[in-house]
Design a protein around this motif. Structure first.
Motif, PDB file in Angstrom:
ATOM      1  N   GLU A  81     -26.072 -11.716   9.989  1.00 13.98           N
ATOM      2  CA  GLU A  81     -24.960 -11.633  10.848  1.00 13.98           C
ATOM      3  C   GLU A  81     -25.011 -10.582   9.929  1.00 13.98           C
ATOM      4  O   GLU A  81     -24.110 -10.484   8.755  1.00 13.98           O
ATOM      5  N   ALA A  82     -24.217  -8.771  10.062  1.00 15.33           N
ATOM      6  CA  ALA A  82     -23.488  -7.712   9.370  1.00 15.33           C
ATOM      7  C   ALA A  82     -22.526  -8.766   9.351  1.00 15.33           C
ATOM      8  O   ALA A  82     -21.582  -9.677   9.874  1.00 15.33           O
ATOM      9  N   ASP A  86     -17.026 -10.823  12.377  1.00 13.14           N
ATOM     10  CA  ASP A  86     -16.437 -11.338  12.588  1.00 13.14           C
ATOM     11  C   ASP A  86     -14.970 -11.194  11.907  1.00 13.14           C
ATOM     12  O   ASP A  86     -14.039 -12.175  11.659  1.00 13.14           O
ATOM     13  N   SER A  87     -14.502 -10.291  11.551  1.00 16.83           N
ATOM     14  CA  SER A  87     -13.485  -9.393  10.697  1.00 16.83           C
ATOM     15  C   SER A  87     -12.071  -9.550  11.443  1.00 16.83           C
ATOM     16  O   SER A  87     -12.591  -8.812  12.134  1.00 16.83           O
ATOM     17  N   THR A  88     -11.179  -9.811  10.271  1.00 11.48           N
ATOM     18  CA  THR A  88     -10.467  -9.958  11.263  1.00 11.48           C
ATOM     19  C   THR A  88      -8.548  -9.398  11.067  1.00 11.48           C
ATOM     20  O   THR A  88      -9.309  -9.433   9.251  1.00 11.48           O
ATOM     21  N   LEU A  89      -8.208  -8.694  11.648  1.00 15.55           N
ATOM     22  CA  LEU A  89      -6.796  -7.770  10.821  1.00 15.55           C
ATOM     23  C   LEU A  89      -5.852  -9.046  10.944  1.00 15.55           C
ATOM     24  O   LEU A  89      -5.327  -9.316  11.732  1.00 15.55           O
ATOM     25  N   ARG A  90      -5.733  -9.186   9.245  1.00  8.76           N
ATOM     26  CA  ARG A  90      -4.219 -10.285   9.130  1.00  8.76           C
ATOM     27  C   ARG A  90      -3.157  -9.546   8.714  1.00  8.76           C
ATOM     28  O   ARG A  90      -3.756  -8.357   8.091  1.00  8.76           O
ATOM     29  N   GLU A  91      -2.181  -9.777   8.968  1.00  7.08           N
ATOM     30  CA  GLU A  91      -0.368  -8.853   8.632  1.00  7.08           C
ATOM     31  C   GLU A  91      -0.377  -9.725   7.575  1.00  7.08           C
ATOM     32  O   GLU A  91       0.358 -11.623   7.510  1.00  7.08           O
ATOM     33  N   GLY A 130     -12.175 -10.462  -0.077  1.00  5.07           N
ATOM     34  CA  GLY A 130     -13.798  -9.998  -1.270  1.00  5.07           C
ATOM     35  C   GLY A 130     -14.272 -11.498  -1.266  1.00  5.07           C
ATOM     36  O   GLY A 130     -15.188 -12.336  -1.268  1.00  5.07           O
ATOM     37  N   MET A 131     -13.286 -12.875  -1.489  1.00  6.38           N
ATOM     38  CA  MET A 131     -13.327 -14.029  -2.809  1.00  6.38           C
ATOM     39  C   MET A 131     -11.743 -14.648  -2.747  1.00  6.38           C
ATOM     40  O   MET A 131     -10.940 -14.000  -2.587  1.00  6.38           O
ATOM     41  N   TYR A 132     -11.619 -15.955  -2.841  1.00  5.36           N
ATOM     42  CA  TYR A 132     -11.186 -16.796  -2.905  1.00  5.36           C
ATOM     43  C   TYR A 132     -11.220 -17.373  -4.575  1.00  5.36           C
ATOM     44  O   TYR A 132     -12.292 -17.798  -4.970  1.00  5.36           O
ATOM     45  N   GLY A 133     -10.188 -17.321  -5.255  1.00  6.70           N
ATOM     46  CA  GLY A 133     -10.177 -17.725  -6.813  1.00  6.70           C
ATOM     47  C   GLY A 133     -10.222 -18.500  -7.098  1.00  6.70           C
ATOM     48  O   GLY A 133     -10.069 -20.452  -6.493  1.00  6.70           O
ATOM     49  N   ASP A 205      -9.893 -15.364   6.501  1.00 10.11           N
ATOM     50  CA  ASP A 205     -11.329 -15.938   5.533  1.00 10.11           C
ATOM     51  C   ASP A 205     -11.740 -14.576   5.175  1.00 10.11           C
ATOM     52  O   ASP A 205     -11.546 -13.513   5.188  1.00 10.11           O
ATOM     53  N   VAL A 206     -12.743 -15.114   4.611  1.00 11.25           N
ATOM     54  CA  VAL A 206     -13.456 -14.122   3.274  1.00 11.25           C
ATOM     55  C   VAL A 206     -14.040 -13.177   4.213  1.00 11.25           C
ATOM     56  O   VAL A 206     -14.209 -13.271   5.381  1.00 11.25           O
ATOM     57  N   GLY A 207     -13.836 -11.385   4.090  1.00  9.67           N
ATOM     58  CA  GLY A 207     -14.041 -11.273   5.183  1.00  9.67           C
ATOM     59  C   GLY A 207     -12.696  -9.737   6.142  1.00  9.67           C
ATOM     60  O   GLY A 207     -13.503  -8.575   6.522  1.00  9.67           O
ATOM     61  N   ASP A 208     -12.078 -10.563   5.810  1.00 12.57           N
ATOM     62  CA  ASP A 208     -11.012 -10.564   6.855  1.00 12.57           C
ATOM     63  C   ASP A 208      -9.941  -9.317   5.689  1.00 12.57           C
ATOM     64  O   ASP A 208     -10.003  -8.849   4.928  1.00 12.57           O
ATOM     65  N   GLU A 209      -9.631  -8.583   7.072  1.00 10.26           N
ATOM     66  CA  GLU A 209      -8.975  -7.435   6.449  1.00 10.26           C
ATOM     67  C   GLU A 209      -7.376  -7.621   6.661  1.00 10.26           C
ATOM     68  O   GLU A 209      -6.078  -8.632   7.307  1.00 10.26           O
ATOM     69  N   VAL A 210      -6.567  -7.242   5.537  1.00 10.46           N
ATOM     70  CA  VAL A 210      -5.174  -7.650   5.698  1.00 10.46           C
ATOM     71  C   VAL A 210      -4.499  -6.028   5.421  1.00 10.46           C
ATOM     72  O   VAL A 210      -4.226  -5.641   4.442  1.00 10.46           O
ATOM     73  N   LYS A 211      -3.066  -5.763   5.971  1.00 12.65           N
ATOM     74  CA  LYS A 211      -2.084  -5.431   6.026  1.00 12.65           C
ATOM     75  C   LYS A 211      -1.032  -5.871   5.819  1.00 12.65           C
ATOM     76  O   LYS A 211      -0.524  -6.581   5.977  1.00 12.65           O
ATOM     77  N   PHE A 212       0.098  -4.845   4.970  1.00  8.96           N
ATOM     78  CA  PHE A 212       1.067  -5.232   4.219  1.00  8.96           C
ATOM     79  C   PHE A 212       2.266  -4.666   5.755  1.00  8.96           C
ATOM     80  O   PHE A 212       2.293  -3.315   5.367  1.00  8.96           O
ATOM     81  N   LYS A 213       3.211  -5.279   5.406  1.00 13.34           N
ATOM     82  CA  LYS A 213       4.530  -4.904   7.074  1.00 13.34           C
ATOM     83  C   LYS A 213       5.666  -4.795   5.805  1.00 13.34           C
ATOM     84  O   LYS A 213       5.754  -6.101   5.214  1.00 13.34           O
ATOM     85  N   GLN A 214       6.054  -4.159   5.822  1.00 12.38           N
ATOM     86  CA  GLN A 214       7.258  -3.635   4.913  1.00 12.38           C
ATOM     87  C   GLN A 214       9.092  -5.196   5.798  1.00 12.38           C
ATOM     88  O   GLN A 214       9.315  -4.548   6.928  1.00 12.38           O
ATOM     89  N   ILE A 215       9.722  -5.807   5.087  1.00 11.94           N
ATOM     90  CA  ILE A 215      10.703  -6.621   5.200  1.00 11.94           C
ATOM     91  C   ILE A 215      11.550  -6.005   4.952  1.00 11.94           C
ATOM     92  O   ILE A 215      12.016  -5.389   3.687  1.00 11.94           O
ATOM     93  N   THR A 216      13.489  -6.170   5.433  1.00 17.78           N
ATOM     94  CA  THR A 216      14.089  -6.471   4.378  1.00 17.78           C
ATOM     95  C   THR A 216      14.300  -7.691   3.936  1.00 17.78           C
ATOM     96  O   THR A 216      14.165  -8.874   4.284  1.00 17.78           O
TER      97      THR A 216
END
Length: 229
Positions: A81-82, A86-91, A130-133, A205-216
């Motif tokens: 399966e591609a 099941d990729s999820t965007l995490r913040e 991409g992976m867990y270390g 999860d491996v394959g998830d996308e991650v975005k960073f959000k700035q906080i004070t």
């Protein structure tokens, strides 16, 4: 598909390499093969561990062997399966204040960008797990833009706090334990990567996308209350 190669590991595992250079496309191929193996569930299979460019396949040597497992895996290439299904965007929250980002000024000097531009570039990037270390919850994220890609330090620095946001080369990482690192520390996050849920111990999860959000700083301190590491 990159050239496939197999390396026996002891008598019970096979390292399957799909290429040499880290890229999202190659990592998706690794994940696709991982899914295909899981779906096929070949005899003797114990566990698969995906990484950026390779996949470790652990098996019961009393049931199968390296050659038989390699033959099975060759037949599964391209059939899973591609990897993005099941990729999820995490913040992940991050504070870039000076004492929480001890290497940010060095990154500014090395890249020639302003402090604001370094932060904006990091925030604008979409990273992929991409992976867990080697440590619990150490999720290696690809996607650092070329403008921020710097080599590791010549020597590691001890006692880097949990939650530190690090970059080195094309990779980014959020530490989960107090540990040494030779990566550049550009911020700190209160987001919990290690979780108390035994059914889901890690945020990503491996394959998830991650975005960073700035906080004070005040938001960081409020959210960090009670955190250990």
């Amino acid at each position: 598909m990159q050239t496939l190669s197999f390396k026996p590991i002891a008598d019970h595992a096979l390292l399957v390499r799909l290429g040499d250079e880290i890229s999202d496309d190659l990592n998706q191929q690794v994940q696709q093969l991982d899914r295909a193996i899981a779906q096929a569930s070949p005899k003797g299979l114990r566990e698969t561990i995906p990484a950026f460019v390779n996949l470790l396949v652990d098996f019961d040597p009393l049931v199968t062997d390296h050659d038989e497992m390699a033959t099975t895996i060759r037949a599964l290439v391209g059939k899973g399966e591609a990897a993005t299904a099941d990729s999820t965007l995490r913040e992940v929250l991050v504070c870039y204040d000076d004492d929480l980002a001890p290497d940010l000024e060095a990154v500014v000097q090395a890249t020639g960008l302003s402090r604001e531009a370094v932060i904006a570039t990091h925030l604008a990037s979409t990273f992929k797990v991409g992976m867990y270390g080697f440590a619990p919850g150490y999720a290696y994220l690809s996607g650092v833009p070329e403008a921020l890609q710097l080599p590791r330090k010549p020597a590691a620095v001890r006692d880097i706090p949990a939650g530190s946001v690090l970059i080195a080369g094309p990779q980014c990482l959020v530490t989960t334990l107090t540990m040494p690192t030779g990566w550049s520390i550009i911020g700190r996050s209160p987001t919990e990567i290690l979780r108390s849920d035994p059914d889901r111990p890690f945020l990503f999860d491996v394959g998830d996308e991650v975005k960073f959000k700035q906080i004070t700083r005040s938001e960081f301190e409020e959210l960090s209350t009670g955190r250990t590491g």
